[in-house]
Enzyme design. Structure first.
Site, PDB file in Angstrom:
ATOM      1  N   HIS A   1      41.665  36.662  51.236  1.00  0.00           N
ATOM      2  CA  HIS A   1      42.515  36.402  52.407  1.00  0.00           C
ATOM      3  C   HIS A   1      42.429  37.544  53.390  1.00  0.00           C
ATOM      4  O   HIS A   1      42.163  38.690  53.028  1.00  0.00           O
ATOM      5  CB  HIS A   1      43.972  36.167  51.993  1.00  0.00           C
ATOM      6  CG  HIS A   1      44.565  37.276  51.160  1.00  0.00           C
ATOM      7  ND1 HIS A   1      44.313  37.410  49.818  1.00  0.00           N
ATOM      8  CD2 HIS A   1      45.370  38.304  51.495  1.00  0.00           C
ATOM      9  CE1 HIS A   1      44.947  38.471  49.353  1.00  0.00           C
ATOM     10  NE2 HIS A   1      45.597  39.043  50.360  1.00  0.00           N
TER      11      HIS A   1
ATOM     12  N   CYS B   1      46.652  30.072  40.659  1.00  0.00           N
ATOM     13  CA  CYS B   1      46.411  30.839  41.890  1.00  0.00           C
ATOM     14  C   CYS B   1      47.433  30.363  42.927  1.00  0.00           C
ATOM     15  O   CYS B   1      47.454  29.188  43.291  1.00  0.00           O
ATOM     16  CB  CYS B   1      44.991  30.634  42.400  1.00  0.00           C
ATOM     17  SG  CYS B   1      44.759  31.334  44.049  1.00  0.00           S
TER      18      CYS B   1
ATOM     19  N   HIS C   1      42.823  35.643  45.655  1.00  0.00           N
ATOM     20  CA  HIS C   1      42.151  34.565  46.405  1.00  0.00           C
ATOM     21  C   HIS C   1      41.905  35.201  47.772  1.00  0.00           C
ATOM     22  O   HIS C   1      42.861  35.605  48.447  1.00  0.00           O
ATOM     23  CB  HIS C   1      43.076  33.345  46.483  1.00  0.00           C
ATOM     24  CG  HIS C   1      42.516  32.171  47.243  1.00  0.00           C
ATOM     25  ND1 HIS C   1      42.513  30.888  46.707  1.00  0.00           N
ATOM     26  CD2 HIS C   1      41.997  32.070  48.483  1.00  0.00           C
ATOM     27  CE1 HIS C   1      41.991  30.054  47.601  1.00  0.00           C
ATOM     28  NE2 HIS C   1      41.680  30.750  48.696  1.00  0.00           N
TER      29      HIS C   1
ATOM     30  N   HIS D   1      38.261  28.578  46.504  1.00  0.00           N
ATOM     31  CA  HIS D   1      38.779  29.751  45.781  1.00  0.00           C
ATOM     32  C   HIS D   1      37.665  30.782  45.616  1.00  0.00           C
ATOM     33  O   HIS D   1      36.719  30.573  44.858  1.00  0.00           O
ATOM     34  CB  HIS D   1      39.349  29.358  44.409  1.00  0.00           C
ATOM     35  CG  HIS D   1      39.907  30.538  43.669  1.00  0.00           C
ATOM     36  ND1 HIS D   1      41.217  30.937  43.777  1.00  0.00           N
ATOM     37  CD2 HIS D   1      39.308  31.436  42.851  1.00  0.00           C
ATOM     38  CE1 HIS D   1      41.403  32.027  43.050  1.00  0.00           C
ATOM     39  NE2 HIS D   1      40.257  32.342  42.471  1.00  0.00           N
TER      40      HIS D   1
END
Ligand code: AMP
Ligand code: ZN
Length: 114
Positions: free
Chosen positions: A100, A4, A98, A46
């Site tokens: 955001h 990631c 991930h 995460h």
């Protein structure tokens, strides 16, 4: 999380220009800016997307939005305005899995988005 890119930024395995950091949150400049100010804010935990966030994640997501607003003010965006964006899944245009939020400012942004 292995592989990631944002976890690698959190772990400082990949460099990023960091604007905000605390125990739970990181805010850094997007590598491909779509506005004169373009930051990405992430939880250090995460979480794949807003759709997979659990009830226990929503406190950190609230803090994330609060710190985005604080950072926008610090960068002088609060008078002119700004946009906070979360892209989810294929149709939403999510490319990094991930969770955001984008912070975009210092130009007039179109609505509706393309
Ligand atoms: P999204 O398309 O909403 O998933 O947004 C992912 C964002 O991450 C894009 O705007 C990319 O430009 C940005 N991005 C990808 N890799 C990096 C990186 N190494 N450093 C900073 N931003 C990145
Ligand atoms: Zn991650």
């Amino acid at each position: 999380m292995d592989n990631c890119i944002f976890c690698k930024i959190i772990n400082k395995e990949i460099p990023a220009k960091i604007e905000y950091e605390d125990d739970e949150i990181l805010g850094f400049y997007d590598i491909s800016p779509q506005a004169p100010v373009h930051l990405v804010f992430i939880p250090k935990k995460h979480i794949e997307s807003i759709a997979t966030a659990t009830e226990e994640d929503f406190q950190i997501i609230g803090r994330l939005l609060f710190q985005i607003a604080n950072t926008a003010k610090k960068l002088g965006l609060d008078q002119s305005g700004y946009r906070i964006v979360n892209n989810m899944g294929k149709d939403g245009g999510q490319t990094v899995f991930h969770l955001h939020f984008h912070l975009l400012g210092k130009r007039s942004l179109l609505w509706p988005p393309g």
